[in-house]
Scaffold this motif. Structure first.
Motif, PDB file in Angstrom:
ATOM      1  N   GLU A  60      45.025 -14.056   8.435  1.00  0.00           N
ATOM      2  CA  GLU A  60      44.355 -14.999   9.331  1.00  0.00           C
ATOM      3  C   GLU A  60      42.907 -14.609   9.550  1.00  0.00           C
ATOM      4  OE1 GLU A  60      45.277 -17.036  13.663  1.00  0.00           O
ATOM      5  OE2 GLU A  60      46.899 -16.192  12.470  1.00  0.00           O
ATOM      6  N   ALA A  61      42.611 -13.313   9.504  1.00  0.00           N
ATOM      7  CA  ALA A  61      41.243 -12.827   9.676  1.00  0.00           C
ATOM      8  C   ALA A  61      40.431 -12.907   8.391  1.00  0.00           C
ATOM      9  CB  ALA A  61      41.263 -11.390  10.181  1.00  0.00           C
ATOM     10  N   GLY A  62      41.032 -13.430   7.326  1.00  0.00           N
ATOM     11  CA  GLY A  62      40.317 -13.565   6.065  1.00  0.00           C
ATOM     12  C   GLY A  62      40.281 -12.310   5.226  1.00  0.00           C
ATOM     13  N   LYS A  63      41.009 -11.269   5.636  1.00  0.00           N
ATOM     14  CA  LYS A  63      41.028 -10.000   4.902  1.00  0.00           C
ATOM     15  C   LYS A  63      42.205 -10.012   3.926  1.00  0.00           C
ATOM     16  CE  LYS A  63      39.002  -7.616   8.900  1.00  0.00           C
ATOM     17  NZ  LYS A  63      37.690  -7.329   8.315  1.00  0.00           N
ATOM     18  N   LEU A  64      42.108 -10.876   2.928  1.00  0.00           N
ATOM     19  CA  LEU A  64      43.246 -11.141   2.058  1.00  0.00           C
ATOM     20  C   LEU A  64      43.591  -9.951   1.177  1.00  0.00           C
ATOM     21  CD1 LEU A  64      42.386 -14.799   1.005  1.00  0.00           C
ATOM     22  CD2 LEU A  64      43.917 -14.047   2.822  1.00  0.00           C
ATOM     23  N   LEU A  75      52.608 -14.303   2.134  1.00  0.00           N
ATOM     24  CA  LEU A  75      52.177 -13.564   0.948  1.00  0.00           C
ATOM     25  C   LEU A  75      51.778 -14.529  -0.160  1.00  0.00           C
ATOM     26  CD1 LEU A  75      51.829 -11.020  -0.762  1.00  0.00           C
ATOM     27  CD2 LEU A  75      54.309 -11.002  -1.119  1.00  0.00           C
ATOM     28  N   GLY A  76      52.602 -15.534  -0.397  1.00  0.00           N
ATOM     29  CA  GLY A  76      52.285 -16.505  -1.434  1.00  0.00           C
ATOM     30  C   GLY A  76      50.986 -17.240  -1.156  1.00  0.00           C
ATOM     31  N   GLN A  77      50.776 -17.614   0.094  1.00  0.00           N
ATOM     32  CA  GLN A  77      49.541 -18.325   0.436  1.00  0.00           C
ATOM     33  C   GLN A  77      48.319 -17.429   0.300  1.00  0.00           C
ATOM     34  OE1 GLN A  77      51.079 -19.737   4.283  1.00  0.00           O
ATOM     35  NE2 GLN A  77      50.856 -21.828   3.559  1.00  0.00           N
ATOM     36  N   ALA A  78      48.449 -16.156   0.675  1.00  0.00           N
ATOM     37  CA  ALA A  78      47.335 -15.217   0.518  1.00  0.00           C
ATOM     38  C   ALA A  78      46.999 -15.028  -0.954  1.00  0.00           C
ATOM     39  CB  ALA A  78      47.677 -13.883   1.173  1.00  0.00           C
ATOM     40  N   LEU A  79      48.018 -14.881  -1.800  1.00  0.00           N
ATOM     41  CA  LEU A  79      47.782 -14.716  -3.227  1.00  0.00           C
ATOM     42  C   LEU A  79      47.151 -15.973  -3.829  1.00  0.00           C
ATOM     43  CD1 LEU A  79      51.101 -12.878  -4.121  1.00  0.00           C
ATOM     44  CD2 LEU A  79      48.799 -11.933  -4.428  1.00  0.00           C
ATOM     45  N   CYS A  80      47.585 -17.148  -3.391  1.00  0.00           N
ATOM     46  CA  CYS A  80      46.960 -18.394  -3.853  1.00  0.00           C
ATOM     47  C   CYS A  80      45.489 -18.438  -3.481  1.00  0.00           C
ATOM     48  CB  CYS A  80      47.682 -19.606  -3.263  1.00  0.00           C
ATOM     49  SG  CYS A  80      49.133 -20.142  -4.187  1.00  0.00           S
ATOM     50  N   ALA A  81      45.191 -18.063  -2.246  1.00  0.00           N
ATOM     51  CA  ALA A  81      43.801 -18.080  -1.784  1.00  0.00           C
ATOM     52  C   ALA A  81      42.929 -17.114  -2.585  1.00  0.00           C
ATOM     53  CB  ALA A  81      43.737 -17.738  -0.303  1.00  0.00           C
ATOM     54  N   LEU A  82      43.538 -16.058  -3.113  1.00  0.00           N
ATOM     55  CA  LEU A  82      42.809 -15.102  -3.967  1.00  0.00           C
ATOM     56  C   LEU A  82      42.756 -15.551  -5.416  1.00  0.00           C
ATOM     57  CD1 LEU A  82      44.221 -11.761  -2.516  1.00  0.00           C
ATOM     58  CD2 LEU A  82      41.833 -12.527  -2.393  1.00  0.00           C
ATOM     59  N   GLY A  83      43.352 -16.701  -5.711  1.00  0.00           N
ATOM     60  CA  GLY A  83      43.371 -17.190  -7.077  1.00  0.00           C
ATOM     61  C   GLY A  83      44.463 -16.595  -7.938  1.00  0.00           C
ATOM     62  N   GLU A  93      48.152 -25.894  -7.305  1.00  0.00           N
ATOM     63  CA  GLU A  93      47.142 -24.946  -7.775  1.00  0.00           C
ATOM     64  C   GLU A  93      47.444 -24.496  -9.203  1.00  0.00           C
ATOM     65  OE1 GLU A  93      44.347 -23.673  -6.446  1.00  0.00           O
ATOM     66  OE2 GLU A  93      44.457 -24.867  -4.617  1.00  0.00           O
ATOM     67  N   ALA A  94      48.727 -24.383  -9.536  1.00  0.00           N
ATOM     68  CA  ALA A  94      49.125 -23.965 -10.876  1.00  0.00           C
ATOM     69  C   ALA A  94      49.011 -25.092 -11.895  1.00  0.00           C
ATOM     70  CB  ALA A  94      50.560 -23.430 -10.843  1.00  0.00           C
ATOM     71  N   GLY A  95      48.730 -26.304 -11.434  1.00  0.00           N
ATOM     72  CA  GLY A  95      48.585 -27.439 -12.336  1.00  0.00           C
ATOM     73  C   GLY A  95      49.881 -28.120 -12.696  1.00  0.00           C
ATOM     74  N   ASP A  96      50.972 -27.796 -11.997  1.00  0.00           N
ATOM     75  CA  ASP A  96      52.270 -28.399 -12.284  1.00  0.00           C
ATOM     76  C   ASP A  96      52.472 -29.593 -11.348  1.00  0.00           C
ATOM     77  OD1 ASP A  96      54.903 -29.048 -12.790  1.00  0.00           O
ATOM     78  OD2 ASP A  96      55.605 -26.975 -12.849  1.00  0.00           O
ATOM     79  N   VAL A  97      51.929 -30.733 -11.742  1.00  0.00           N
ATOM     80  CA  VAL A  97      51.944 -31.912 -10.876  1.00  0.00           C
ATOM     81  C   VAL A  97      53.363 -32.418 -10.614  1.00  0.00           C
ATOM     82  CG1 VAL A  97      51.201 -34.327 -10.681  1.00  0.00           C
ATOM     83  CG2 VAL A  97      49.588 -32.572 -11.434  1.00  0.00           C
ATOM     84  N   PRO A  98      54.235 -32.529 -11.633  1.00  0.00           N
ATOM     85  CA  PRO A  98      55.594 -33.020 -11.340  1.00  0.00           C
ATOM     86  C   PRO A  98      56.346 -32.136 -10.350  1.00  0.00           C
ATOM     87  CG  PRO A  98      55.153 -33.151 -13.691  1.00  0.00           C
ATOM     88  CD  PRO A  98      54.024 -32.367 -13.095  1.00  0.00           C
ATOM     89  N   ALA A  99      56.265 -30.798 -10.542  1.00  0.00           N
ATOM     90  CA  ALA A  99      56.974 -29.894  -9.623  1.00  0.00           C
ATOM     91  C   ALA A  99      56.354 -29.931  -8.234  1.00  0.00           C
ATOM     92  CB  ALA A  99      56.968 -28.471 -10.168  1.00  0.00           C
ATOM     93  N   PRO A 142      37.065 -17.337   8.529  1.00  0.00           N
ATOM     94  CA  PRO A 142      36.582 -15.953   8.391  1.00  0.00           C
ATOM     95  C   PRO A 142      35.959 -15.630   7.038  1.00  0.00           C
ATOM     96  CG  PRO A 142      38.786 -16.005   9.356  1.00  0.00           C
ATOM     97  CD  PRO A 142      38.506 -17.367   8.833  1.00  0.00           C
ATOM     98  N   ARG A 143      36.353 -16.354   5.971  1.00  0.00           N
ATOM     99  CA  ARG A 143      35.823 -16.037   4.645  1.00  0.00           C
ATOM    100  C   ARG A 143      35.035 -17.195   4.050  1.00  0.00           C
ATOM    101  NH1 ARG A 143      39.819 -18.193   1.034  1.00  0.00           N
ATOM    102  NH2 ARG A 143      41.611 -18.912   2.237  1.00  0.00           N
ATOM    103  N   PHE A 144      34.717 -18.191   4.877  1.00  0.00           N
ATOM    104  CA  PHE A 144      34.098 -19.429   4.413  1.00  0.00           C
ATOM    105  C   PHE A 144      32.755 -19.178   3.732  1.00  0.00           C
ATOM    106  CE2 PHE A 144      31.355 -23.123   5.270  1.00  0.00           C
ATOM    107  CZ  PHE A 144      32.101 -24.141   4.713  1.00  0.00           C
TER     108      PHE A 144
END
Length: 407
Positions: free
Chosen positions: A92-96, A120-128, A160-166, A217-219
């Motif tokens: 939440e503080a942007g320290k991913l 965890l999944g959302q943090a990893l997504c935010a890190l690409g 984010e992974a590009g899997d539109v149907p899923a 925080p990381r904008f």
């Protein structure tokens, strides 16, 4: 002595239980007072430190929440509940980069913790790191198959992974589980961006607020670094070339001010600079710049009509792309400008009139339609520039900058 120590522990345990009951009932001040009483009896009471940290995070005091969470983990480094709280607070503080190891450790110790897996999944997504994120997002959804938020997080990860149907399938499951309310609106918005439903007139306000609260925080580091964001400076330069003098003599409104990047660019024009945003955390970051004379938390379509003829310049850098139908916003801008005042804003350029919602969950507008709409509302175009707003997924985001005069 042993008797006294045992009695003190019993007292502390009783106070902790009372505090937790107050906490669960929503009485945050009462819970906080009880947790602090526990710590006065035992400064090393890890449960009290952890719960006080959770409370501080709920109250928006992230520095204090981080301090308390770290102290709890230092006392019991293998307690998954403390690691989970620390990881969530770091995220939440942007320290991913710090959040991910804490959350990985939490789920390794408690594999059934669906909330930590989702975090965890959302943090990893935010890190690409989408490939690493998806197994955790899938597991969170499997552990809580009726949790609309877990399903929606999975849908976003799959997008984010590009899997539109899923992604579409997960978003539909999220919508079915959500009932009414903000999560349902966000699921419908995602489905529209994926082409599975008609695009609404605008992004849900709660979605925009939550998005930028989490991003605050990381904008600045993210936009100016990874995304090569430069819209505020380019828009301000166009305003100058349009003949609007930067002589600190004007009342300026910065719509969707965010953390203040656009305010920095607009300050040379302003006698008084007002920032407006939906996100309280963005506004808190903007206040740290010390450049605004006033900061307001409101929806622009509600704020503008309530301030007729109040401003000489109204600017919106990367704001209108969260609105589809621009008539209410442009009508509000026209009403809030003084005669002879100027509007300056950016658009994500689209080929479809009047607009289309892209997979990036932002609207692309046809400039010709926007110009026709503006002219009909008394806003005469005086400057235009085609530019690159930022980078996204390695590609340029095409934009149109406009300066309009209120006659």
């Amino acid at each position: 002595m042993a008797h006294n120590a045992t009695a003190a522990r019993k007292d502390a345990d009783a106070l902790l239980r009372q505090g937790l009951a107050r906490h669960q009932a929503g009485d945050l001040p009462g819970a906080g007072a009880l947790y602090r009483r526990v710590l006065s009896l035992d400064p090393r009471a890890a449960d009290a430190l952890n719960l006080l940290g959770v409370l501080a995070r709920q109250e928006g005091d992230l520095p204090r929440a981080l301090d308390l969470a770290r102290r709890a983990v230092a006392l019991r480094p293998d307690a998954p509940v403390y690691l989970a709280a620390l990881g969530a607070t770091l995220a939440e503080a942007g320290k991913l980069d710090e959040a991910v190891p804490a959350l990985l450790r939490a789920v390794s110790l408690r594999p059934s913790d669906a909330v930590s897996r989702r975090n965890l999944g959302q943090a990893l997504c935010a890190l690409g790191r989408v490939g690493e994120a998806l197994p955790h997002l899938r597991e969170a959804a499997a552990l809580t198959p009726e949790d609309a938020e877990a399903l929606l997080a999975l849908a976003h990860g799959l997008r984010e992974a590009g899997d539109v149907p899923a992604s579409t399938g997960a978003a539909r499951r999220a919508l079915a589980a959500a009932g009414d309310g903000p999560v349902a609106a966000q699921a419908r918005f995602l489905l529209a961006a994926l082409g599975a439903e008609a695009a609404p007139d605008r992004a849900p306000a709660a979605y925009v607020r939550d998005l930028f609260d989490a991003y605050a925080p990381r904008f600045e580091a993210d936009l100016t670094g990874r995304l090569e964001y430069r819209t505020p400076a380019v828009l301000a330069a166009l305003l100058g070339r349009a003949g609007v003098s930067a002589d600190a003599a004007l009342d300026v409104l910065d719509l969707g001010c965010g953390t203040g990047l656009s305010g920095v660019a607009l300050r040379p024009w302003a006698r008084r600079l007002t920032g407006l945003d939906l996100s309280p955390r963005m506004l808190a970051e903007a206040a740290r710049h010390g450049i605004y004379d006033a900061l307001e938390e409101a929806d622009l379509t509600e704020y503008l009509p309530a301030h007729p003829a109040a401003f000489d310049v109204i600017a919106a850098a990367d704001v209108l792309n969260y609105l589809g139908d621009l008539r209410p916003a442009l009508a509000g801008i026209a009403a809030a400008l003084r005669p002879g005042g100027h509007a300056a804003f950016s658009l994500e350029t689209g080929d479809t009139a009047p607009y289309a919602l892209g997979e990036g969950l932002r609207y692309r507008h046809h400039p010709g339609h926007v110009l026709d709409l503006s002219t009909g509302l008394g806003l005469r175009p005086i400057a235009r520039e085609e530019t690159i707003l930022r980078r996204e997924r390695g590609a340029d985001v095409a934009g149109t900058l406009l300066v309009l005069r209120r006659d």
